[in-house]
Design a protein around this motif. Structure first.
Motif, short mmCIF file in Angstrom:
data_model
loop_
_atom_site.label_atom_id
_atom_site.label_comp_id
_atom_site.label_asym_id
_atom_site.label_seq_id
_atom_site.Cartn_x
_atom_site.Cartn_y
_atom_site.Cartn_z
N LEU A 89 0.83 -1.26 0.12
CA LEU A 89 -0.01 -0.06 -0.08
C LEU A 89 0.73 1.37 0.18
O LEU A 89 0.60 2.46 -0.72
CB LEU A 89 -0.95 0.08 1.21
CG LEU A 89 -2.04 1.07 1.42
CD1 LEU A 89 -2.78 1.05 0.35
CD2 LEU A 89 -2.79 0.98 2.45
N SER A 90 1.99 1.28 0.76
CA SER A 90 2.76 2.44 0.72
C SER A 90 3.28 2.65 -0.50
O SER A 90 3.34 3.88 -1.08
CB SER A 90 3.99 2.23 1.84
OG SER A 90 4.79 3.39 1.86
N ARG A 91 3.98 1.77 -1.10
CA ARG A 91 4.50 1.99 -2.78
C ARG A 91 3.52 2.06 -3.49
O ARG A 91 3.75 3.18 -4.59
CB ARG A 91 5.37 0.82 -3.29
CG ARG A 91 6.48 0.38 -2.30
CD ARG A 91 7.25 -0.73 -2.63
NE ARG A 91 8.38 -0.86 -1.74
CZ ARG A 91 9.68 -0.30 -1.91
NH1 ARG A 91 9.87 0.47 -3.12
NH2 ARG A 91 10.84 -0.45 -1.29
N LYS A 92 2.49 1.56 -3.41
CA LYS A 92 1.22 2.04 -4.34
C LYS A 92 0.95 3.58 -4.24
O LYS A 92 0.52 4.23 -5.25
CB LYS A 92 -0.27 1.08 -4.13
CG LYS A 92 -1.40 1.49 -4.95
CD LYS A 92 -2.28 0.50 -4.56
CE LYS A 92 -2.33 -0.97 -4.64
NZ LYS A 92 -3.38 -1.51 -4.43
N SER A 93 0.98 4.04 -2.95
CA SER A 93 0.42 5.42 -2.55
C SER A 93 1.55 6.59 -3.26
O SER A 93 1.32 7.32 -3.89
CB SER A 93 0.50 5.72 -1.16
OG SER A 93 1.67 5.80 -0.60
N ILE A 94 2.84 5.75 -3.59
CA ILE A 94 3.87 6.70 -4.25
C ILE A 94 3.63 6.54 -5.52
O ILE A 94 3.79 7.79 -6.13
CB ILE A 94 5.12 6.17 -3.77
CG1 ILE A 94 5.83 6.49 -2.31
CG2 ILE A 94 6.35 6.78 -4.44
CD1 ILE A 94 5.57 7.87 -1.72
N ASN A 95 3.11 5.60 -6.19
CA ASN A 95 2.70 5.73 -7.40
C ASN A 95 1.75 6.50 -7.98
O ASN A 95 1.80 7.30 -8.75
CB ASN A 95 2.51 4.25 -8.06
CG ASN A 95 3.64 3.39 -8.22
OD1 ASN A 95 4.09 3.16 -9.33
ND2 ASN A 95 4.23 2.55 -7.29
N GLU A 143 12.62 13.90 -6.78
CA GLU A 143 13.91 13.43 -6.49
C GLU A 143 13.60 12.96 -5.16
O GLU A 143 14.21 12.05 -4.44
CB GLU A 143 14.80 14.53 -6.71
CG GLU A 143 16.39 13.96 -6.38
CD GLU A 143 16.88 13.28 -7.43
OE1 GLU A 143 18.01 12.77 -7.40
OE2 GLU A 143 16.48 13.13 -8.71
N LYS A 144 13.29 13.87 -4.11
CA LYS A 144 13.04 13.67 -2.78
C LYS A 144 11.89 12.61 -2.55
O LYS A 144 12.22 11.60 -1.57
CB LYS A 144 12.49 15.03 -2.01
CG LYS A 144 13.49 16.30 -2.01
CD LYS A 144 12.82 17.29 -1.29
CE LYS A 144 14.21 18.35 -1.36
NZ LYS A 144 13.51 19.82 -0.87
N LEU A 145 10.93 12.51 -3.07
CA LEU A 145 10.00 11.68 -2.88
C LEU A 145 10.30 10.42 -3.18
O LEU A 145 9.92 9.39 -2.31
CB LEU A 145 8.58 12.14 -3.82
CG LEU A 145 7.25 11.27 -3.48
CD1 LEU A 145 6.83 11.21 -2.26
CD2 LEU A 145 6.48 11.51 -4.47
N LEU A 146 11.18 10.02 -3.99
CA LEU A 146 11.41 8.76 -4.41
C LEU A 146 12.69 7.98 -3.80
O LEU A 146 13.00 7.03 -3.89
CB LEU A 146 11.78 8.59 -5.95
CG LEU A 146 10.49 8.90 -6.78
CD1 LEU A 146 10.65 9.03 -8.36
CD2 LEU A 146 9.37 7.69 -6.58
N THR A 147 13.43 8.69 -3.08
CA THR A 147 14.65 8.62 -2.33
C THR A 147 14.53 7.07 -1.65
O THR A 147 15.45 6.34 -1.70
CB THR A 147 15.14 9.69 -1.61
OG1 THR A 147 15.44 10.70 -2.35
CG2 THR A 147 16.49 9.18 -0.98
N LYS A 148 13.32 6.95 -0.82
CA LYS A 148 13.44 5.88 0.05
C LYS A 148 12.71 4.81 -0.71
O LYS A 148 12.77 3.82 -0.14
CB LYS A 148 12.40 6.21 1.17
CG LYS A 148 12.95 7.28 2.00
CD LYS A 148 12.19 7.49 3.23
CE LYS A 148 12.62 8.41 4.10
NZ LYS A 148 11.75 8.93 5.44
N TYR A 149 12.09 4.96 -1.87
CA TYR A 149 11.58 3.86 -2.76
C TYR A 149 12.20 3.41 -3.90
O TYR A 149 11.90 2.09 -4.31
CB TYR A 149 10.19 4.35 -2.97
CG TYR A 149 9.46 4.76 -1.81
CD1 TYR A 149 8.51 3.63 -1.15
CD2 TYR A 149 9.30 6.07 -1.21
CE1 TYR A 149 7.76 3.79 -0.02
CE2 TYR A 149 8.61 6.23 -0.14
CZ TYR A 149 7.95 5.29 0.43
OH TYR A 149 6.95 5.62 1.63
N ALA A 150 12.96 4.21 -4.58
CA ALA A 150 13.56 3.89 -6.02
C ALA A 150 14.54 2.57 -5.67
O ALA A 150 15.09 2.24 -4.78
CB ALA A 150 14.21 4.95 -6.48
N GLY A 151 14.23 1.65 -6.53
CA GLY A 151 15.22 0.58 -6.78
C GLY A 151 15.91 0.71 -8.29
O GLY A 151 16.36 1.70 -8.71
#
Length: 224
Positions: A89-95, A143-151
């Protein structure tokens, strides 16, 4: 596609990043479609499908869907192969957030029609700075938003909704509006990953429905 279904029709334009999002999704999901390239404002065939006269518009058998976001959600529900959203759900919300930032805070403000209007009412010299300012503002947030989620990609190691929005927007920023990406190492890394995807390469090739020289000159005229 499911056996018995007619091939979908996608009304598109070769410069439309909104159309590119949908093309990427169709490629990723392995769905066959006929691409109808709109070449003039007020195209009567498009108006029959979408009274607003905007691309993209998708015709899937008897279902007609306009607006890239609505189309992507429709494709996700009807054709679940290669999901466009993660289960987490957390990653879905980032999308969802990435899609919103690109579609509401970046893309409309660097749209060719608006950029050209700025050139008319202010100055031709302000067209590129205007687009770069609004793209950069959005990129700072992304750039800030994706720092913790990007692979490998925006929210992990699979292509999801966020990537469908980012890939065309990054292409516009770098190649059309010549934005300096030095302050966006993460987004630059993602752009490199997208450029190596066969589906992304095919999407770029499909946008060049004009010969390369003519396409280059048209983009230069729009962005100059």
């Amino acid at each position: 596609m499911e056996e018995g279904n007619q091939t979908m029709k996608l009304y598109s334009h070769w410069m439309s990043s909104c159309s590119r999002r949908v093309r990427l999704a169709l490629h990723l999901k392995g769905l066959k479609y006929d691409c109808i390239n709109i070449t003039s404002v007020g195209d009567p065939e498009l108006l029959k499908v979408n009274p607003m006269g905007y691309v993209p518009a998708l015709v899937d058998d008897t279902t007609v869907v306009s607006d890239s976001y609505a189309i992507l959600l429709y494709l996700e529900e009807k054709y679940p192969q290669h999901p466009l959203l993660p289960q987490d759900l957390s990653r879905k919300s980032i999308n969802y957030q990435v899609a919103s930032i690109v579609s509401s805070s970046i893309q409309p403000l660097q749209n060719t029609t608006l950029v050209n209007y700025i050139g008319e009412i202010v100055s031709p010299d302000e067209k590129i700075p205007w687009a770069q300012y609004h793209i950069r503002k959005g990129f700072v947030a992304l750039e800030k938003l994706l720092t913790k989620y990007a692979g490998k990609y925006a929210t992990g190691d699979e292509i999801y909704l966020a990537d469908l929005y980012l890939a065309p927007q990054l292409d516009n920023a770098i190649n059309r509006y010549k934005l300096d990406m030095i302050e966006f190492p993460l987004l630059s890394k993602l752009n490199k990953a997208y450029s190596e995807l066969p589906s992304f390469q095919q999407m770029l090739a499909e946008t060049q429905n004009l010969d390369a020289d003519k396409a280059f000159n048209l983009v230069k005229q729009q962005a100059a």
